[in-house]
Design a protein around this motif. Structure first.
Motif, PDB file in Angstrom:
ATOM      1  N   SER A 154       1.007  -1.138  -0.114  1.00  0.00           N
ATOM      2  CA  SER A 154       0.043   0.061  -0.045  1.00  0.00           C
ATOM      3  C   SER A 154       0.836   1.230  -0.079  1.00  0.00           C
ATOM      4  O   SER A 154       2.013   1.186   0.794  1.00  0.00           O
ATOM      5  N   LEU A 155       0.409   2.321  -0.818  1.00  0.00           N
ATOM      6  CA  LEU A 155       0.940   3.796  -0.995  1.00  0.00           C
ATOM      7  C   LEU A 155       0.558   4.647   0.123  1.00  0.00           C
ATOM      8  O   LEU A 155       0.949   5.360   0.533  1.00  0.00           O
ATOM      9  N   GLU A 156      -1.097   4.689   0.349  1.00  0.00           N
ATOM     10  CA  GLU A 156      -1.555   5.594   0.956  1.00  0.00           C
ATOM     11  C   GLU A 156      -2.846   4.603   1.826  1.00  0.00           C
ATOM     12  O   GLU A 156      -3.300   3.978   1.369  1.00  0.00           O
ATOM     13  N   GLY A 157      -2.960   5.311   3.190  1.00  0.00           N
ATOM     14  CA  GLY A 157      -3.971   4.545   4.138  1.00  0.00           C
ATOM     15  C   GLY A 157      -4.114   5.343   5.126  1.00  0.00           C
ATOM     16  O   GLY A 157      -3.421   6.439   5.534  1.00  0.00           O
ATOM     17  N   ASP A 158      -5.184   5.000   5.852  1.00  0.00           N
ATOM     18  CA  ASP A 158      -5.712   5.569   7.104  1.00  0.00           C
ATOM     19  C   ASP A 158      -5.104   4.741   8.241  1.00  0.00           C
ATOM     20  O   ASP A 158      -5.260   3.994   8.835  1.00  0.00           O
ATOM     21  N   ALA A 159      -3.740   5.322   8.455  1.00  0.00           N
ATOM     22  CA  ALA A 159      -2.968   4.623   9.575  1.00  0.00           C
ATOM     23  C   ALA A 159      -3.144   3.037   9.461  1.00  0.00           C
ATOM     24  O   ALA A 159      -3.014   2.328  10.416  1.00  0.00           O
ATOM     25  N   CYS A 160      -3.055   2.608   8.189  1.00  0.00           N
ATOM     26  CA  CYS A 160      -3.036   1.209   7.713  1.00  0.00           C
ATOM     27  C   CYS A 160      -2.088   0.837   6.734  1.00  0.00           C
ATOM     28  O   CYS A 160      -2.014   1.655   6.053  1.00  0.00           O
ATOM     29  N   VAL A 161      -1.520  -0.325   6.647  1.00  0.00           N
ATOM     30  CA  VAL A 161      -0.656  -0.740   5.666  1.00  0.00           C
ATOM     31  C   VAL A 161      -1.019  -2.185   5.276  1.00  0.00           C
ATOM     32  O   VAL A 161      -1.309  -2.850   6.047  1.00  0.00           O
ATOM     33  N   LEU A 162      -0.452  -2.346   3.985  1.00  0.00           N
ATOM     34  CA  LEU A 162      -0.805  -3.916   3.514  1.00  0.00           C
ATOM     35  C   LEU A 162       0.619  -4.336   3.228  1.00  0.00           C
ATOM     36  O   LEU A 162       1.329  -3.755   2.744  1.00  0.00           O
ATOM     37  N   LEU A 163       0.860  -5.580   3.561  1.00  0.00           N
ATOM     38  CA  LEU A 163       2.119  -6.279   3.420  1.00  0.00           C
ATOM     39  C   LEU A 163       2.254  -7.765   3.006  1.00  0.00           C
ATOM     40  O   LEU A 163       1.326  -8.295   3.019  1.00  0.00           O
ATOM     41  N   LEU A 164       3.370  -8.083   2.361  1.00  0.00           N
ATOM     42  CA  LEU A 164       3.426  -9.395   2.234  1.00  0.00           C
ATOM     43  C   LEU A 164       4.688  -9.994   2.700  1.00  0.00           C
ATOM     44  O   LEU A 164       5.997  -9.199   2.794  1.00  0.00           O
ATOM     45  N   ASP A 165       4.837 -11.182   3.163  1.00  0.00           N
ATOM     46  CA  ASP A 165       5.800 -12.164   3.757  1.00  0.00           C
ATOM     47  C   ASP A 165       6.647 -12.830   2.992  1.00  0.00           C
ATOM     48  O   ASP A 165       5.730 -14.131   2.824  1.00  0.00           O
ATOM     49  N   PRO A 166       7.803 -12.817   2.504  1.00  0.00           N
ATOM     50  CA  PRO A 166       8.426 -13.457   1.717  1.00  0.00           C
ATOM     51  C   PRO A 166       9.105 -14.809   2.372  1.00  0.00           C
ATOM     52  O   PRO A 166       9.256 -15.793   1.475  1.00  0.00           O
ATOM     53  N   ASP A 167       8.914 -14.915   3.452  1.00  0.00           N
ATOM     54  CA  ASP A 167       9.415 -15.953   4.072  1.00  0.00           C
ATOM     55  C   ASP A 167       8.462 -16.839   4.652  1.00  0.00           C
ATOM     56  O   ASP A 167       8.679 -17.968   5.127  1.00  0.00           O
ATOM     57  N   ASP A 168       7.201 -16.541   4.329  1.00  0.00           N
ATOM     58  CA  ASP A 168       6.002 -17.506   4.602  1.00  0.00           C
ATOM     59  C   ASP A 168       5.392 -17.872   3.261  1.00  0.00           C
ATOM     60  O   ASP A 168       4.322 -17.135   2.813  1.00  0.00           O
ATOM     61  N   VAL A 169       5.672 -18.933   2.826  1.00  0.00           N
ATOM     62  CA  VAL A 169       5.356 -19.290   1.374  1.00  0.00           C
ATOM     63  C   VAL A 169       4.508 -20.571   1.367  1.00  0.00           C
ATOM     64  O   VAL A 169       5.138 -21.746   2.103  1.00  0.00           O
ATOM     65  N   ASP A 170       3.523 -20.813   0.817  1.00  0.00           N
ATOM     66  CA  ASP A 170       2.829 -22.198   0.722  1.00  0.00           C
ATOM     67  C   ASP A 170       3.122 -22.911  -0.424  1.00  0.00           C
ATOM     68  O   ASP A 170       4.075 -22.572  -1.335  1.00  0.00           O
TER      69      ASP A 170
END
Length: 414
Positions: A154-170
């Motif tokens: 995410s680039l903009e948010g209301d005190a909020c962010v979206l993330l991905l974890d490259p070390d937790d892969v299915d």
């Protein structure tokens, strides 16, 4: 787009989301729609070229997970991913969280975990942790380490962010995805993939905004089918449908769910949850179901409430509209009268219940008599699916154990 179906269906899903976002836009309270969004009914952008995706992967040093790659092949970025994320990154803007202005999230979580810059606690941790305080500290450390390695979406948010974890892969190559919001009171909220994260944001958008369209129509139909199933004696399957409909913002599902769960036990909790946030201009509070079935429960809940329990009846008397306050006051006055006689539903069922109370029995025979009277019961409104006002009477509430409440719900009625 059902979240059990293939991830390749991004385009129709995003088209529906965009259309519902535009249709649900309120020009009186919402920020103006971008001109191109209003014109094209599309929250996205042009698709990313494969070369752009490959360049992002080369810059990041990792191949992106499948659902994110497929998303970018449909749109290179996104506006308004739910109500709290205003912009998602395209290929050119994908970055590791630690390399962005949002790295303050890392600093905050490092501080909570007691970590200093560059410290790797896993290198110094040779002893297993045993007590609860150490377990809690380890949990905070793991959250801090998670944020250090995540990819920011995410680039903009209301005190909020979206993330991905490259070390937790299915096994499909999907990276675990997270939403982190300072106002949530929780830490990072995990999802199995970027797709699942976006679907959760879509559901949240419906739950908060309740936009018109095919999705809302679908859940309205599902709720009606669940209502009919409950009157036919089904319990668990309708509850599952209603729970999902509530996530999509169905207020009717909330009313139906409350009645089922009240009969299954802990009715005080259920009536509190249903009414606590309904002190404003609410159709439920002005309807016959509230006056005849829910208000008696509120009166009894208020009588039983412990010192620090929520007391929705008192809240209604303080902030509800005057006409609702008048209904409450009239009923409270009736209850206080020496000759007060509670009503438990339509006349035939009510007479049968009072006959049971007149016998004074609280044993299995009294319950069987109540069970035999159930075919006489009729719903007061289309949102009435169980005789919950029985629970407002101390004798009947004692008689109706959760097991017996389920038995009544499993009988066809109405």
């Amino acid at each position: 787009m059902d979240n059990t179906r293939g991830r390749e269906e991004w385009a129709p899903f995003l088209e529906r989301w965009s259309g519902e976002w535009v249709d649900g836009h309120d020009p009186q309270s919402d920020a103006p729609l971008a001109e191109e969004v209003a014109k094209d009914r599309w929250l996205g952008f042009a698709p990313a070229a494969e070369a752009d995706i490959a360049a992002a992967e080369a810059r990041l040093g990792r191949r992106l997970p499948p659902s994110l790659r497929e998303f970018l092949q449909v749109t290179d970025g996104w506006r308004d991913a739910g109500c709290f994320i205003y912009r998602l990154a395209g290929t050119a803007d994908l970055q590791w969280l630690k390399d962005t202005d949002d790295k303050t999230w890392i600093e905050v979580y490092d501080d909570l975990a007691g970590l200093t810059d560059g410290e790797d606690p896993e290198e110094d941790d040779d002893e297993p942790e045993e007590d609860e305080d150490e377990d809690e500290e380890d949990f905070e450390v793991q959250e801090a380490l998670l944020l250090r390695r995540t990819l920011r979406l995410s680039l903009e948010g209301d005190a909020c962010v979206l993330l991905l974890d490259p070390d937790d892969v299915d096994e499909d190559g999907e990276w675990a995805a997270y939403r982190l919001a300072s106002w949530s009171g929780e830490g990072p909220e995990r999802h199995d993939s970027f797709y699942d994260l976006m679907y959760a944001e879509y559901v949240s958008f419906h739950g908060l905004r309740k936009p018109p369209g095919a999705t809302r129509d679908h859940w309205d139909q599902q709720v009606e089918q669940a209502r009919q199933a409950t009157l036919g004696g089904e319990v668990d399957a309708p509850l599952e449908v209603l729970a999902r409909a509530r996530e999509f913002g169905s207020e009717r599902a909330e009313v139906l769910t409350m009645q089922l769960k009240a009969m299954l036990g802990d009715w005080q909790h259920e009536i509190t949850n249903l009414v606590w946030h309904r002190a404003g201009d609410d159709d439920l509070l002005r309807g016959p179901l509230f006056a005849a079935e829910l208000l008696p429960l509120l009166i009894r809940q208020d009588q039983l409430a412990a010192r620090y329990d929520l007391r929705p009846l008192e809240r209604l008397k303080e902030v509800a509209p005057p006409d609702v306050q008048a209904v409450v006051a009239t009923y409270e006055a009736a209850v206080a009268a020496p000759d007060f006689r509670p009503t438990f539903g339509n006349p035939e069922f009510d007479a049968a219940v009072h006959a049971i109370l007149a016998r004074g029995a609280t044993d299995a025979a009294a319950y069987q008599a109540l069970r035999d009277a159930l075919p006489l019961w009729r719903p007061l409104t289309e949102d009435h699916i169980a005789p919950v006002s029985l629970l407002a009477h101390p004798t009947l509430a004692e008689l109706l154990t959760p097991e017996r409440g389920r038995e009544l719900l499993e009988a066809a009625r109405g």
